[in-house]
Scaffold this motif. Sequence first.
Motif: not given
Length: 300
Positions: A111-124
């Motif tokens: 929500p603060l805009g310092v992370e990009r939405p996606g599935w790769r990083l959460p999966a890692i």
Amino acid sequence: MGELSRAHLGMLLWALLVGLSFPVVGWLGALPPLLLTALRFVIACAGLIWLVRGEAAFLPRGGQWWLYGLLGACLAGFFGAMFWAAHHTTPLAMATLFVSVPLLAYLLGLPLGVERPGWRLPAILALGALGALGLALAEARGAPAGLAFGAGEAVFFLGCIASACYPVLSKWGLARGWLPASAAVRTFWSLACGALLVGVAGLALEPPSRLLGLGWRDALLIVYLGLGSSALTFWLLQRATAVLSPASVTAYGYLVPFVSMLLLLVQAPSRLGFAWLPGSLLVLLAMGLLFRQGRREARG
């Protein structure tokens, strides 16, 4: 060597220093933990003086004070929760909860805009968390005892949230130009504010007279922890935060139990067995994927 590679290598050094600091803390005598932490932070600030002297943006201005205060509160919240929870829960429960910090950093950063939405990083991150949890269980010899969620676990989880907020707020402040580009300056003032807050809590909850039992050996260990395990580690973290995402920075915490395993291999190789292998492989795989993900984002 590019800036991205230096950030990753710096965080590898961070994981090594943090992993090596745990045995050193165990060598200290029965000293008040909050006051001891405040003393470590003060020593860290003293060691950073030679890096920040002459910096044009050294003295905080305007709104920087409250942001440094929040960063110091994150440090005070994590260490305060850790020391309190250490007397009300088990090391395995704390290690289990600590693997949530990178995922928390990712969720808080969205929500603060310092992370990009996606599935790769959460999966890692989930893969690394599974590996770190496997190493924690192997260190506890697979004992499931102490995994119940009570007051000690709740307080330490709040500390984990505070720990995740530290790189998120740092990245957020940098992205908006509210924090200086110098990692040393950011480290100095966040540690200074943290020392003040932890010190006030320590004076209120712990008898300062217990510090009178500080011997010369304890003093040397505290200086080492202040310079090597506080000043240098938080400087490396702040430097990497300018390049990597908060979740990627905190993900290097997955390597800390791996460092503990390597220490155990040197000290007591007979304690190592197959139980350590799955977690180690998962952690190493996650870190390799994390580095590859960072390079992909840099090219993008």
